[in-house]
Design a protein around this motif. Structure first.
Motif, PDB file in Angstrom:
ATOM      1  N   HIS A   1       0.848  -1.193   0.000  1.00  0.00           N
ATOM      2  CA  HIS A   1       0.000   0.000   0.000  1.00  0.00           C
ATOM      3  C   HIS A   1       0.886   1.247   0.000  1.00  0.00           C
ATOM      4  O   HIS A   1       0.737   2.150   0.826  1.00  0.00           O
ATOM      5  CB  HIS A   1      -0.927   0.009   1.219  1.00  0.00           C
TER       6      HIS A   1
ATOM      7  N   GLU B   1       1.055   3.863  -1.717  1.00  0.00           N
ATOM      8  CA  GLU B   1       0.498   5.198  -1.946  1.00  0.00           C
ATOM      9  C   GLU B   1       0.220   5.959  -0.659  1.00  0.00           C
ATOM     10  O   GLU B   1       0.113   7.184  -0.660  1.00  0.00           O
ATOM     11  CB  GLU B   1      -0.788   5.095  -2.766  1.00  0.00           C
ATOM     12  N   TYR B   2       0.124   5.257   0.466  1.00  0.00           N
ATOM     13  CA  TYR B   2      -0.136   5.920   1.744  1.00  0.00           C
ATOM     14  C   TYR B   2       1.137   6.412   2.421  1.00  0.00           C
ATOM     15  O   TYR B   2       1.067   7.067   3.462  1.00  0.00           O
ATOM     16  CB  TYR B   2      -0.873   4.975   2.695  1.00  0.00           C
TER      17      TYR B   2
ATOM     18  N   ASP C   1       4.252   7.353   0.379  1.00  0.00           N
ATOM     19  CA  ASP C   1       5.160   8.136  -0.452  1.00  0.00           C
ATOM     20  C   ASP C   1       4.597   9.548  -0.604  1.00  0.00           C
ATOM     21  O   ASP C   1       3.827  10.011   0.238  1.00  0.00           O
ATOM     22  CB  ASP C   1       5.393   7.440  -1.797  1.00  0.00           C
ATOM     23  N   HIS C   2       4.951  10.235  -1.677  1.00  0.00           N
ATOM     24  CA  HIS C   2       4.548  11.631  -1.845  1.00  0.00           C
ATOM     25  C   HIS C   2       3.041  11.818  -1.957  1.00  0.00           C
ATOM     26  O   HIS C   2       2.542  12.925  -1.808  1.00  0.00           O
ATOM     27  CB  HIS C   2       5.234  12.206  -3.091  1.00  0.00           C
ATOM     28  N   ARG C   3       2.307  10.728  -2.184  1.00  0.00           N
ATOM     29  CA  ARG C   3       0.849  10.815  -2.320  1.00  0.00           C
ATOM     30  C   ARG C   3       0.121  10.691  -0.981  1.00  0.00           C
ATOM     31  O   ARG C   3      -1.112  10.772  -0.935  1.00  0.00           O
ATOM     32  CB  ARG C   3       0.362   9.694  -3.249  1.00  0.00           C
ATOM     33  N   ARG C   4       0.856  10.514   0.107  1.00  0.00           N
ATOM     34  CA  ARG C   4       0.273  10.077   1.385  1.00  0.00           C
ATOM     35  C   ARG C   4      -0.904  10.924   1.848  1.00  0.00           C
ATOM     36  O   ARG C   4      -1.950  10.397   2.223  1.00  0.00           O
ATOM     37  CB  ARG C   4       1.354  10.025   2.469  1.00  0.00           C
TER      38      ARG C   4
ATOM     39  N   ALA D   1      -3.866  10.401  -0.536  1.00  0.00           N
ATOM     40  CA  ALA D   1      -4.381   9.037  -0.514  1.00  0.00           C
ATOM     41  C   ALA D   1      -5.152   8.754   0.776  1.00  0.00           C
ATOM     42  O   ALA D   1      -6.103   7.960   0.780  1.00  0.00           O
ATOM     43  CB  ALA D   1      -3.232   8.033  -0.654  1.00  0.00           C
TER      44      ALA D   1
ATOM     45  N   TRP E   1      -7.902   3.736   4.289  1.00  0.00           N
ATOM     46  CA  TRP E   1      -6.736   4.044   5.121  1.00  0.00           C
ATOM     47  C   TRP E   1      -6.959   3.571   6.551  1.00  0.00           C
ATOM     48  O   TRP E   1      -6.087   2.949   7.166  1.00  0.00           O
ATOM     49  CB  TRP E   1      -6.463   5.538   5.078  1.00  0.00           C
TER      50      TRP E   1
ATOM     51  N   HIS F   1       8.261  14.434  -1.653  1.00  0.00           N
ATOM     52  CA  HIS F   1       8.859  13.145  -1.957  1.00  0.00           C
ATOM     53  C   HIS F   1       9.760  12.671  -0.835  1.00  0.00           C
ATOM     54  O   HIS F   1      10.147  11.497  -0.797  1.00  0.00           O
ATOM     55  CB  HIS F   1       9.619  13.200  -3.281  1.00  0.00           C
TER      56      HIS F   1
END
Length: 413
Positions: free
Chosen positions: A31, A33-34, A36-39, A42, A56, A375
């Motif tokens: 998972h 996306e939770y 990295d830079h999208r946390r 997301a 989440w 990032h």
């Protein structure tokens, strides 16, 4: 004096690291996306008031389920609740260790979820709750089947809690509550809320405030909106109570002594939070040192510049000083009445919270443009920990406590 950590605590850290590697890290990678830079995007349900996304929350629940199955989640709780009677020193060391590993599912900043849980409201219920209240709420809170919010702060009152304006009026066998709460924590998924209301006395009195356990489905209890904060998603609600009727059995602790209920767990909670801030600060320093040893500028490693070395050396020095203060204070909490070391708790808390903000800011600067980006995790660390210079007792309140002890004006037990 012996400054060596007890063998059982060191062994626990090794056990936790192995559990993270085998059970939690693979789940986190699945998972990504939770983390990295999208946390932030997301995790947040932007179209639902900025609340945490259900997916989440489900991931955090799975982490806690695995940690509970492995015997880690309840470590700091009493044995009668399935815990291991983990000491304040052990909890401080563990929370620092986990935060020093950096962001991750093992110890995420959002909702303070961790493989070793910190359960301040569970402790409140265990110490002050009736047999029925304990049976109804405690196990569900630990497993996540139930959620209990904390409603003390109001639009006109934060640290000055003795002046709160929410009222509780006796009406036969019931109490009727009226008022507004701000930054009411945990309301995104709460089934119950701890509502503090004045039931007797006058504004400014420490006595006369009562804590009520209020089901959020009670008629007249309304969640108006979630406050969008520096770090999202948000679980901090604006709550209106309009003629909310609860039975006398809803009182947690003694009538009129609600602030004592709230303050009893404060010292343990604050020292553990200080330890987390310390660990996050150490992570920022460690990552900055690693980066500057690899980064080459003007034909030489970045670390060779004194402008880089000196600020990091100062931060490392403060990490060491704060660590010793946090460990000593936690050790004293295991041996003395919590009010006897209240000033030490306040010192630890406000210094650790300043430290992590300074360390995150320095890490951003050291890493340059990429440090400013999402990032890398430093902006997330800063935005999360900046709250603790205000919440959990603002740093001004903490310093006032230290001054009160210093000048003999602090109240005794």
């Amino acid at each position: 004096m012996d400054f060596e950590l007890p063998a059982e605590i060191r062994a626990k850290l090794v056990e936790l690291d192995a559990f993270i590697a085998s059970e939690i890290a693979p789940l986190e990678r699945a998972h990504a996306e939770y983390f990295d830079h999208r946390r932030e995007y997301a995790r947040t349900d932007w179209e639902n008031g900025g609340r945490p996304k259900r997916e989440w929350e489900d991931l955090l629940a799975e982490m806690r389920r695995r940690a509970d199955h492995a015997g880690h989640l309840r470590f700091g709780l009493p044995r009668e609740l399935g815990g291991q009677d983990g000491s304040n020193l052990a909890m401080a060391v563990i929370r620092e260790h986990l935060a020093a590993r950096g962001l991750g599912l093992h110890n995420d900043l959002q909702n303070e979820s961790s493989i070793v849980g910190n359960f301040p409201i569970v402790i409140m219920l265990e110490r002050f709750g009736t047999a029925a209240q304990k049976a109804d709420l405690i196990e569900g809170m630990i497993t996540g089947a139930l959620g209990v919010g904390f409603g003390l702060t109001e639009p006109g009152h934060g640290s000055d809690a003795t002046w709160l304006e929410t009222t509780g009026r006796r009406d036969g066998a019931d109490w009727v509550l009226n008022g507004v709460k701000r930054f009411n924590s945990g309301l995104h998924c709460a089934t119950h809320d701890l509502v503090f209301a004045r039931t007797s006395g006058k504004p400014g009195d420490g006595r006369g405030i009562t804590c009520f356990i209020v089901p959020v489905a009670t008629r007249g209890f309304r969640v108006d909106f979630m406050w969008w904060t520096f770090n999202m998603p948000s679980d901090h609600a604006e709550v209106t109570l309009e003629n909310v009727r609860v039975p006398h059995s809803a009182i947690l602790g003694e009538e009129g002594r609600g602030l004592e209920v709230a303050q009893t767990f404060v010292h343990e909670n604050r020292i553990r939070q200080a330890a987390s801030s310390l660990g996050a600060a150490q992570y920022c320093v460690n990552e900055s040192v690693r980066y500057t040893r690899e980064r080459v500028v003007f034909g030489k490693p970045l670390w060779t510049n004194q402008a880089i070395q000196f600020p990091l050396a100062e931060l490392q020095t403060e990490c060491e000083m704060v660590r010793n203060l946090v460990y000593k204070t936690a050790w004293l909490l295991d041996r003395a009445h919590h009010m006897d070391v209240s000033d030490k708790v306040s010192m630890s808390n406000y210094r650790a919270n300043r430290l992590v903000c300074d360390a995150a800011d320095r890490a951003i600067q050291v890493h340059g443009g990429i440090g400013y980006s999402r990032h890398l995790p430093f902006e997330h660390i800063y935005r999360h920990h900046r709250r603790y210079r205000i919440t959990e007792g603002s740093e001004e309140i903490q310093i006032r406590r230290v001054a009160g002890v210093l000048f003999g004006r602090a109240p005794k037990h």
